[in-house]
Design an enzyme around this catalytic site. Sequence first.
Site, PDB file in Angstrom:
ATOM      1  N   SER A  10       0.804  -1.236   0.000  1.00 55.64           N
ATOM      2  CA  SER A  10       0.000   0.000   0.000  1.00 55.64           C
ATOM      3  C   SER A  10       0.830   1.276   0.000  1.00 55.64           C
ATOM      4  O   SER A  10       0.351   2.333  -0.406  1.00 55.64           O
ATOM      5  CB  SER A  10      -0.925   0.000   1.223  1.00 55.64           C
ATOM      6  OG  SER A  10      -0.179  -0.179   2.414  1.00 55.64           O
ATOM      7  N   ARG A  11       2.061   1.187   0.470  1.00 57.55           N
ATOM      8  CA  ARG A  11       2.868   2.412   0.585  1.00 57.55           C
ATOM      9  C   ARG A  11       4.331   2.113   0.229  1.00 57.55           C
ATOM     10  O   ARG A  11       4.741   0.962   0.166  1.00 57.55           O
ATOM     11  CB  ARG A  11       2.809   2.966   2.017  1.00 57.55           C
ATOM     12  CG  ARG A  11       1.442   3.487   2.393  1.00 57.55           C
ATOM     13  CD  ARG A  11       1.416   4.112   3.773  1.00 57.55           C
ATOM     14  NE  ARG A  11       1.530   3.141   4.845  1.00 57.55           N
ATOM     15  CZ  ARG A  11       2.537   3.089   5.712  1.00 57.55           C
ATOM     16  NH1 ARG A  11       3.515   3.966   5.633  1.00 57.55           N
ATOM     17  NH2 ARG A  11       2.562   2.165   6.657  1.00 57.55           N
ATOM     18  N   VAL A  60       0.862  -9.469   8.381  1.00 54.24           N
ATOM     19  CA  VAL A  60       1.930 -10.455   8.135  1.00 54.24           C
ATOM     20  C   VAL A  60       2.567 -10.956   9.431  1.00 54.24           C
ATOM     21  O   VAL A  60       3.292 -11.940   9.421  1.00 54.24           O
ATOM     22  CB  VAL A  60       3.045  -9.921   7.201  1.00 54.24           C
ATOM     23  CG1 VAL A  60       2.522  -9.563   5.824  1.00 54.24           C
ATOM     24  CG2 VAL A  60       3.822  -8.774   7.833  1.00 54.24           C
ATOM     25  N   SER A 140      17.655  -5.814   3.634  1.00 53.50           N
ATOM     26  CA  SER A 140      18.161  -4.472   3.925  1.00 53.50           C
ATOM     27  C   SER A 140      19.678  -4.489   4.052  1.00 53.50           C
ATOM     28  O   SER A 140      20.269  -5.506   4.437  1.00 53.50           O
ATOM     29  CB  SER A 140      17.567  -3.964   5.242  1.00 53.50           C
ATOM     30  OG  SER A 140      18.217  -2.797   5.673  1.00 53.50           O
ATOM     31  N   TYR A 153      16.147  -5.366  13.989  1.00 55.92           N
ATOM     32  CA  TYR A 153      15.932  -5.262  12.537  1.00 55.92           C
ATOM     33  C   TYR A 153      17.067  -5.951  11.770  1.00 55.92           C
ATOM     34  O   TYR A 153      16.830  -6.680  10.799  1.00 55.92           O
ATOM     35  CB  TYR A 153      15.851  -3.775  12.194  1.00 55.92           C
ATOM     36  CG  TYR A 153      15.489  -3.426  10.773  1.00 55.92           C
ATOM     37  CD1 TYR A 153      14.170  -3.471  10.328  1.00 55.92           C
ATOM     38  CD2 TYR A 153      16.472  -3.005   9.872  1.00 55.92           C
ATOM     39  CE1 TYR A 153      13.842  -3.117   9.026  1.00 55.92           C
ATOM     40  CE2 TYR A 153      16.156  -2.652   8.574  1.00 55.92           C
ATOM     41  CZ  TYR A 153      14.838  -2.696   8.154  1.00 55.92           C
ATOM     42  OH  TYR A 153      14.516  -2.351   6.863  1.00 55.92           O
ATOM     43  N   ALA A 155      18.939  -8.414  12.809  1.00 56.62           N
ATOM     44  CA  ALA A 155      18.792  -9.866  12.995  1.00 56.62           C
ATOM     45  C   ALA A 155      17.697 -10.409  12.076  1.00 56.62           C
ATOM     46  O   ALA A 155      17.864 -11.456  11.435  1.00 56.62           O
ATOM     47  CB  ALA A 155      18.459 -10.180  14.452  1.00 56.62           C
ATOM     48  N   LYS A 157      16.545  -9.130   9.232  1.00 57.91           N
ATOM     49  CA  LYS A 157      16.905  -9.062   7.810  1.00 57.91           C
ATOM     50  C   LYS A 157      18.036 -10.037   7.480  1.00 57.91           C
ATOM     51  O   LYS A 157      18.066 -10.607   6.388  1.00 57.91           O
ATOM     52  CB  LYS A 157      17.297  -7.624   7.436  1.00 57.91           C
ATOM     53  CG  LYS A 157      16.141  -6.614   7.537  1.00 57.91           C
ATOM     54  CD  LYS A 157      14.985  -6.953   6.614  1.00 57.91           C
ATOM     55  CE  LYS A 157      13.972  -5.815   6.531  1.00 57.91           C
ATOM     56  NZ  LYS A 157      12.817  -6.143   5.679  1.00 57.91           N
TER      57      LYS A 157
END
Length: 242
Positions: A10-11, A60, A140, A153, A155, A157
């Site tokens: 959506s974004r 999700v 990332s 974050y 960990a 990714k």
Amino acid sequence: MKYALVTGGSRGIGRAICLAIAKEGYSVLINYKSNEQAALDVKKQIEENGGSAELLPFDVANPQSIDEAILGWQNAHPDDYIAVLVNNAGIREDAVMVFMQDEQWNRVLRTNLDSFFYVTRRVLKGMITKRSGRIVNVASLSGLKGLAGQTNYSAAKAGLIGATKALAQEIGSRKITVNAVAPGFIATDMTQDLPEAELKKMIPLGRFGNPDEVADLVAFLVSDKAAYITGEVISINGGLYT
Ligand code: NAP
């Protein structure tokens, strides 16, 4: 009709991916969690460009919500399958480790990593049966390099990158490719609170990327031209880290 599911469509980067993949002829299932109006805007734009799309909201981070939505779609489309899956939905909740709360760790791991397992598992069966499919995971720079303030974050990714490589080996014989893209700083809502002027000085190309640039890379990876690329992590970061 060929179908493509984009989580977090959506974004930001996901929105750009939906638009790019629709141009490749896929009917796009636009997933989102809460921002229905933004998802409707993406659908409208795809249709104005002559494409086709439908909304498929689910969280999700919630396996039950994933199963209800994806199994519901599959039951309603018994002759179809999802040929392309882009696991894009993600969040960051930064904190230095010593002050990080359980929920900050858990929410980020659930949304960025567990989601890969729960969504992909449901979509895989159709791809395996048809012996064709494309999976792209949006990782990332943080998952390659590690960034201070982002142990959760980074960990998640890094885990996503490991899972990409393992699954690519597992299902290569079924002609399904699995790749990851690893963006650096991209101008979206997620990076709005960052000091862009300061950060830009560290980026060799001197600017943040834009979502369309990531979307073009993803569109290439799901195309026939990328049929011999699997298990890869492709950085798109203006030279910040390779
Ligand atoms: P964004 O602008 O914040 O958009 C996030 C998208 O994910 C929205 O569509 C949002 O839906 C959806 N989403 C969030 N939580 C969800 C959930 N639990 N269930 C379903 N959908 C959910 O983020 P972005 O910058 O485009 O980031 C997209 C991906 O790229 C993420 O995986 C992020 O980690 C990765 N990434 C971004 C950057 C960057 O610099 N921006 C860099 C590297 C990697 P709603 O509209 O309903 O909230």
